[in-house]
Write an enzyme that holds these catalytic residues in place. Structure first.
Site, short mmCIF file in Angstrom:
data_model
loop_
_atom_site.label_atom_id
_atom_site.label_comp_id
_atom_site.label_asym_id
_atom_site.label_seq_id
_atom_site.Cartn_x
_atom_site.Cartn_y
_atom_site.Cartn_z
N ARG A 104 0.86 -1.18 0.00
CA ARG A 104 0.00 0.00 0.00
C ARG A 104 0.89 1.23 0.00
O ARG A 104 1.93 1.24 0.65
CB ARG A 104 -0.85 0.07 1.28
CG ARG A 104 -1.64 -1.14 1.59
CD ARG A 104 -2.49 -0.89 2.82
NE ARG A 104 -1.69 -0.40 3.96
CZ ARG A 104 -2.21 0.20 5.03
NH1 ARG A 104 -3.50 0.43 5.10
NH2 ARG A 104 -1.45 0.59 6.03
N THR A 108 -1.01 7.96 -0.38
CA THR A 108 -1.99 8.29 -1.43
C THR A 108 -3.34 7.61 -1.25
O THR A 108 -4.33 8.05 -1.83
CB THR A 108 -1.45 7.87 -2.81
OG1 THR A 108 -1.34 6.44 -2.82
CG2 THR A 108 -0.12 8.52 -3.11
N ASP A 201 2.20 -1.80 12.67
CA ASP A 201 2.53 -2.30 11.33
C ASP A 201 3.04 -3.74 11.45
O ASP A 201 4.15 -3.99 11.94
CB ASP A 201 3.61 -1.41 10.69
CG ASP A 201 3.83 -1.76 9.24
OD1 ASP A 201 4.07 -2.95 8.94
OD2 ASP A 201 3.76 -0.86 8.39
N ASP A 204 6.45 -4.65 9.68
CA ASP A 204 7.62 -4.08 10.37
C ASP A 204 7.89 -4.80 11.68
O ASP A 204 9.04 -5.05 12.05
CB ASP A 204 7.41 -2.59 10.63
CG ASP A 204 7.62 -1.76 9.37
OD1 ASP A 204 8.25 -2.26 8.43
OD2 ASP A 204 7.14 -0.61 9.34
C1 PRP Z 1 -0.28 -4.44 5.47
C2 PRP Z 1 -0.91 -5.72 5.94
C3 PRP Z 1 -1.94 -5.96 4.88
C4 PRP Z 1 -2.38 -4.59 4.50
C5 PRP Z 1 -3.69 -4.31 5.14
O1 PRP Z 1 0.64 -4.67 4.49
O2 PRP Z 1 0.01 -6.77 6.08
O3 PRP Z 1 -1.41 -6.63 3.73
O4 PRP Z 1 -1.39 -3.68 5.02
O5 PRP Z 1 -4.17 -3.08 4.76
P1 PRP Z 1 -5.44 -2.91 3.80
O6 PRP Z 1 -6.48 -3.84 4.32
O7 PRP Z 1 -5.79 -1.46 4.00
O8 PRP Z 1 -5.02 -3.23 2.41
P2 PRP Z 1 1.59 -3.51 3.88
O9 PRP Z 1 0.93 -2.95 2.67
O10 PRP Z 1 1.94 -2.54 4.96
O11 PRP Z 1 2.82 -4.33 3.40
P3 PRP Z 1 3.90 -5.23 4.23
O12 PRP Z 1 3.17 -6.50 4.59
O13 PRP Z 1 4.97 -5.44 3.25
O14 PRP Z 1 4.33 -4.46 5.44
N1 URA Z 2 -1.37 -2.77 7.97
C1 URA Z 2 -0.77 -3.01 9.16
O1 URA Z 2 0.28 -3.65 9.21
N2 URA Z 2 -1.36 -2.53 10.25
C2 URA Z 2 -2.50 -1.84 10.22
O2 URA Z 2 -2.99 -1.43 11.28
C3 URA Z 2 -3.09 -1.59 8.97
C4 URA Z 2 -2.51 -2.08 7.86
#
Ligand code: PRP
Ligand code: URA
Length: 210
Positions: A104, A108, A201, A204
């Site tokens: 994501r 934006t 997150d 992370d």
């Molecule tokens: C996070 C999480 C989901 C997403 C959820 O991933 O692991 O995949 O956000 O958010 P949404 O329901 O609003 O789409 P992120 O995009 O931060 O990537 P990452 O797993 O690489 O940290």
């Molecule tokens: N992705 C995450 O990792 N945490 C949140 O709270 C939302 C999206």
């Protein structure tokens, strides 16, 4: 409409509380995410079909059951979904594992971008468990399931640890055939699309990248 289930078993609630704690470090976070995934896999696999089988025990023949029919694919949404894979493999070790990469842009709010898809070649014949700790706006889950359906998958369950009501509603609207399992349904989203209170997150915290 698919099933929506909050899996509030005491062990799951206790372990989720541990990883919500901002003082939970990477090692413990990673271990406990997998433990919760194992506990959830027990329920998510409840409707796997069984067939009759006779087995020779040391004392006679047992008319017993074994799992039949659909084979399983676990599909983590990268990155954070990877944290749940080993926990499910603990219970379903023969499952194949596909990967879907989504990220994501937190500034934006555009739909997530798909950057990687690699699935078992017989994905259309498998029961698919899409895993991701967080269901926030639902954008990542919806796009991952779009990508799976485009490649022939039809029997799909979505498994997360923390869901926001907004994400559940969006996913149910986009994919009403998909069952959703979560360990908790939280209050909502903040302005950055993070789940409140959530656990921060997930990617992370799993990988120690912040
Ligand atoms: C996070 C999480 C989901 C997403 C959820 O991933 O692991 O995949 O956000 O958010 P949404 O329901 O609003 O789409 P992120 O995009 O931060 O990537 P990452 O797993 O690489 O940290
Ligand atoms: N992705 C995450 O990792 N945490 C949140 O709270 C939302 C999206």
């Amino acid at each position: 409409m698919g099933k929506f289930q909050v899996m509030d078993h005491p062990l799951i609630q206790h372990k989720l509380t541990m990883i919500r704690d901002k003082n939970c470090g990477t090692k413990e976070f990673r271990e406990v995410v997998n433990e919760i995934a194992t506990l959830m896999a027990f329920e998510v696999s409840r409707d796997m079909p069984l067939e009759d089988v006779d087995v020779q025990t040391p004392e006679g023949i047992a008319h017993a059951k074994q799992i039949s029919g659909k084979k399983v694919a676990i599909v983590p949404i990268l990155r954070a979904g990877i944290g749940m894979v080993d926990g499910i493999l603990n219970l379903i070790p023969a499952a194949k594992v596909g990967h879907i990469g989504m990220y994501r842009d937190e500034d934006t709010f555009e739909p997530p971008h798909e950057y990687f898809v690699k699935l078992p070649s017989d994905i259309e014949q498998r029961q698919v468990f899409v895993v991701d700790p967080m269901l926030a706006t639902g954008g990542s889950a919806i796009m991952a399931i779009d990508a799976l359906k485009k490649r022939g998958a039809s029997n799909i369950k979505f498994v997360c640890l923390v869901a926001a009501p907004e994400g559940v509603a969006a996913l149910q609207e986009a994919h009403p055939d998909v069952d959703i399992y979560t360990a908790a349904l939280d209050e909502g989203l903040n302005d950055q699309g993070y789940i409140i209170p959530g656990l921060g997150d997930a990617g992370d915290r799993l990988f120690g990248t912040k």
